[in-house]
Design a protein around this motif. Structure first.
Motif, mmCIF file in Angstrom:
data_model
loop_
_atom_site.group_PDB
_atom_site.id
_atom_site.type_symbol
_atom_site.label_atom_id
_atom_site.label_comp_id
_atom_site.label_asym_id
_atom_site.label_seq_id
_atom_site.Cartn_x
_atom_site.Cartn_y
_atom_site.Cartn_z
ATOM 1 N N GLU B 76 0.816 -1.217 0.000
ATOM 2 C CA GLU B 76 0.000 0.000 0.000
ATOM 3 C C GLU B 76 0.850 1.269 0.000
ATOM 4 O OE1 GLU B 76 -3.165 0.686 -0.560
ATOM 5 O OE2 GLU B 76 -3.369 -1.441 -0.962
ATOM 6 N N ALA B 77 1.994 1.239 0.712
ATOM 7 C CA ALA B 77 2.867 2.417 0.720
ATOM 8 C C ALA B 77 3.353 2.700 -0.702
ATOM 9 C CB ALA B 77 4.049 2.187 1.659
ATOM 10 N N ALA B 78 3.681 1.628 -1.434
ATOM 11 C CA ALA B 78 4.137 1.796 -2.816
ATOM 12 C C ALA B 78 3.003 2.346 -3.687
ATOM 13 C CB ALA B 78 4.631 0.466 -3.365
ATOM 14 N N GLU B 79 1.798 1.791 -3.504
ATOM 15 C CA GLU B 79 0.644 2.243 -4.302
ATOM 16 C C GLU B 79 0.312 3.711 -4.027
ATOM 17 O OE1 GLU B 79 -1.116 0.858 -6.636
ATOM 18 O OE2 GLU B 79 -0.257 -1.152 -6.566
ATOM 19 N N ARG B 80 0.315 4.093 -2.734
ATOM 20 C CA ARG B 80 -0.039 5.473 -2.357
ATOM 21 C C ARG B 80 1.014 6.449 -2.867
ATOM 22 N NH1 ARG B 80 -4.188 5.783 -3.009
ATOM 23 N NH2 ARG B 80 -4.434 3.584 -3.289
ATOM 24 N N LYS B 81 2.301 6.016 -2.804
ATOM 25 C CA LYS B 81 3.396 6.873 -3.262
ATOM 26 C C LYS B 81 3.254 7.122 -4.768
ATOM 27 C CE LYS B 81 8.352 7.340 -2.770
ATOM 28 N NZ LYS B 81 9.618 6.713 -2.545
ATOM 29 N N ARG B 82 2.919 6.062 -5.462
ATOM 30 C CA ARG B 82 2.738 6.164 -6.918
ATOM 31 C C ARG B 82 1.555 7.093 -7.245
ATOM 32 N NH1 ARG B 82 3.211 2.977 -11.798
ATOM 33 N NH2 ARG B 82 1.256 3.076 -12.921
ATOM 34 N N ALA B 83 0.439 6.888 -6.519
ATOM 35 C CA ALA B 83 -0.756 7.707 -6.773
ATOM 36 C C ALA B 83 -0.471 9.185 -6.466
ATOM 37 C CB ALA B 83 -1.923 7.204 -5.920
ATOM 38 N N LEU B 84 0.276 9.431 -5.374
ATOM 39 C CA LEU B 84 0.602 10.815 -5.005
ATOM 40 C C LEU B 84 1.509 11.448 -6.064
ATOM 41 C CD1 LEU B 84 0.286 12.987 -2.752
ATOM 42 C CD2 LEU B 84 2.454 12.187 -1.848
ATOM 43 N N GLY B 85 2.474 10.676 -6.539
ATOM 44 C CA GLY B 85 3.379 11.172 -7.567
ATOM 45 C C GLY B 85 2.628 11.554 -8.837
ATOM 46 N N LYS B 86 1.648 10.717 -9.203
ATOM 47 C CA LYS B 86 0.845 10.969 -10.405
ATOM 48 C C LYS B 86 0.024 12.255 -10.220
ATOM 49 C CE LYS B 86 -2.365 8.640 -13.501
ATOM 50 N NZ LYS B 86 -3.775 8.459 -13.315
ATOM 51 N N LEU B 87 -0.556 12.388 -9.028
ATOM 52 C CA LEU B 87 -1.362 13.577 -8.733
ATOM 53 C C LEU B 87 -0.495 14.837 -8.706
ATOM 54 C CD1 LEU B 87 -4.314 14.141 -8.191
ATOM 55 C CD2 LEU B 87 -3.879 13.908 -5.749
ATOM 56 N N GLU B 88 0.696 14.718 -8.122
ATOM 57 C CA GLU B 88 1.615 15.866 -8.075
ATOM 58 C C GLU B 88 2.011 16.287 -9.491
ATOM 59 O OE1 GLU B 88 3.915 15.698 -3.784
ATOM 60 O OE2 GLU B 88 4.692 14.453 -5.410
ATOM 61 N N GLY B 89 2.179 15.283 -10.364
ATOM 62 C CA GLY B 89 2.514 15.572 -11.757
ATOM 63 C C GLY B 89 1.389 16.333 -12.435
ATOM 64 N N ALA B 90 0.143 15.889 -12.176
ATOM 65 C CA ALA B 90 -1.026 16.530 -12.797
ATOM 66 C C ALA B 90 -1.247 17.937 -12.244
ATOM 67 C CB ALA B 90 -2.260 15.676 -12.571
ATOM 68 N N MET B 91 -0.962 18.104 -10.946
ATOM 69 C CA MET B 91 -1.193 19.407 -10.301
ATOM 70 C C MET B 91 -0.002 20.357 -10.489
ATOM 71 S SD MET B 91 -4.115 19.562 -8.469
ATOM 72 C CE MET B 91 -3.695 20.784 -7.250
ATOM 73 N N VAL B 92 1.136 19.786 -10.918
ATOM 74 C CA VAL B 92 2.404 20.520 -11.033
ATOM 75 C C VAL B 92 2.720 21.246 -9.722
ATOM 76 C CG1 VAL B 92 3.836 21.813 -12.650
ATOM 77 C CG2 VAL B 92 1.616 20.991 -13.391
ATOM 78 N N THR B 93 2.564 20.522 -8.610
ATOM 79 C CA THR B 93 2.874 21.119 -7.311
ATOM 80 C C THR B 93 3.222 20.015 -6.308
ATOM 81 O OG1 THR B 93 2.053 22.640 -5.622
ATOM 82 C CG2 THR B 93 0.467 21.132 -6.501
ATOM 83 N N ASP B 94 3.892 20.403 -5.227
ATOM 84 C CA ASP B 94 4.255 19.454 -4.179
ATOM 85 C C ASP B 94 3.068 19.294 -3.237
ATOM 86 O OD1 ASP B 94 5.444 17.955 -2.236
ATOM 87 O OD2 ASP B 94 6.759 19.536 -1.476
ATOM 88 N N LEU B 95 2.574 18.060 -3.090
ATOM 89 C CA LEU B 95 1.384 17.831 -2.247
ATOM 90 C C LEU B 95 1.739 17.177 -0.912
ATOM 91 C CD1 LEU B 95 -1.135 16.556 -4.972
ATOM 92 C CD2 LEU B 95 -1.210 18.749 -3.787
ATOM 93 N N GLN B 96 3.038 17.116 -0.574
ATOM 94 C CA GLN B 96 3.465 16.421 0.652
ATOM 95 C C GLN B 96 2.794 16.983 1.911
ATOM 96 O OE1 GLN B 96 5.199 13.670 0.955
ATOM 97 N NE2 GLN B 96 5.683 13.483 -1.208
ATOM 98 N N GLU B 97 2.604 18.313 1.939
ATOM 99 C CA GLU B 97 2.022 18.949 3.130
ATOM 100 C C GLU B 97 0.497 19.034 3.074
ATOM 101 O OE1 GLU B 97 3.903 19.594 5.771
ATOM 102 O OE2 GLU B 97 5.526 18.776 4.547
ATOM 103 N N SER B 98 -0.087 18.510 2.020
ATOM 104 C CA SER B 98 -1.549 18.583 1.889
ATOM 105 C C SER B 98 -2.190 17.312 2.445
ATOM 106 C CB SER B 98 -1.918 18.722 0.420
ATOM 107 O OG SER B 98 -1.706 17.493 -0.235
#
Lengths: 87, 194
Positions: B76-98
């Motif tokens: 799940e950590a791998a899946e969530r990391k991948r999903a977050l990376g994809k979302l960050e790419g689409a948003m063109v922003t860092d979402l770590q603090e969101s």
């Protein structure tokens, strides 16, 4: 004293949280905030929204911080209504 | 925001609430069937001491719990990391603090806890008659048979839970999972009973 009465913001956000949760999170910041959200464009992972916030004294920094904390990205401030009042 | 509300919010924005539910049933079922198999195996073997049976079952329960915990966390950590990376790419922003970044860190932990706790708790419930008997508390029937009955009951209840999720007859769904348990018992008798 100058109070911000209305702002219209252009925001990019992920699909989740949805428009209802997003509006609620912003409305919860102030006691008399009125939020109007319009979805302008929907992409695969994101959506572009226009958010209009009305209130007697809008805390813009707080709104910006809330938008960021729930995953949105503020692109521009499109409209502002500010009123000056005697102290 | 209360902790429960926060957890529900994070599960909703990552759309993982159904994964938690599925893991609970799948691994809970694993735990119940493993205990059933072990206990039937002991029943068919030469009479072992109750403490030996308890230790063997407890060992299996802990191993199932740890396996569920670690495997779910890693995947799940791998899946969530991948999903977050994809979302960050689409948003063109860092979402770590969101909220999405927080979800990517907390949701794998939550899923891992459910995945590990489900087989462990179900196994421990099945072992209750064995503990009671070893503590000298008299039972109306043999502790191994009582444990089998609890295992069958829990398997039936998991089926009922599945039936409610799928919005189909709870009785039919419960009987279906019970049938799997009965078939498992029959196979064990067939292959280990000689």
């Amino acid at each position: 004293m100058v109070s911000v009465r209305r702002v219209v913001l252009d925001i990019l956000k992920p699909h989740q949280p949805n428009a209802l949760e997003f509006s609620r999170a912003i409305a919860e910041i102030g006691v008399d905030y009125r939020v109007r959200l319009t979805v302008l464009e929907v992409d695969e992972d994101t959506e572009t929204i226009q958010v209009e916030v009305q209130g007697s004294a809008i805390d813009f920094e707080m709104i910006e911080s809330t938008i960021t904390s729930i995953g949105g990205s503020l692109h521009s401030i499109d409209e502002v209504e500010v009123q000056s009042e005697a102290d | 925001m209360s902790l429960l509300h926060q957890v529900r919010f994070l599960l909703r924005i990552t759309r993982t609430h159904d994964i938690v539910r599925r893991y609970f049933v799948v691994n809970g079922f694993d735990g119940a069937l493993t205990m059933l198999g072990l206990i039937i195996g002991f029943l068919l073997s030469t009479s072992a001491d109750l403490s030996v049976i308890i230790n063997a079952c407890l060992g299996a329960a802990i191993a199932l719990g740890m396996s569920g915990l670690s495997s779910a966390y890693v995947s799940e950590a791998a899946e969530r990391k991948r999903a977050l990376g994809k979302l960050e790419g689409a948003m063109v922003t860092d979402l770590q603090e969101s909220a999405h970044g927080e979800a990517a860190r907390l949701v794998p932990l939550l899923i891992a806890l459910v995945n590990g706790a489900a087989p462990l708790i179900i196994s421990l419930l099945i072992l209750i008659p064995l503990w009671l008997s070893s503590a000298g508390i008299p039972l109306p029937l043999s502790p191994l048979y009582a444990a089998i009955i609890i295992a069958l009951l829990l398997i039936f209840l998991l089926g009922v839970f599945l039936g409610r999720i799928a919005d189909i007859s709870w009785l039919r769904s419960g009987l279906q999972t019970l049938l799997v348990a009965v078939m498992t018992a029959a196979l064990i008798y067939l292959f280990a009973g000689h």
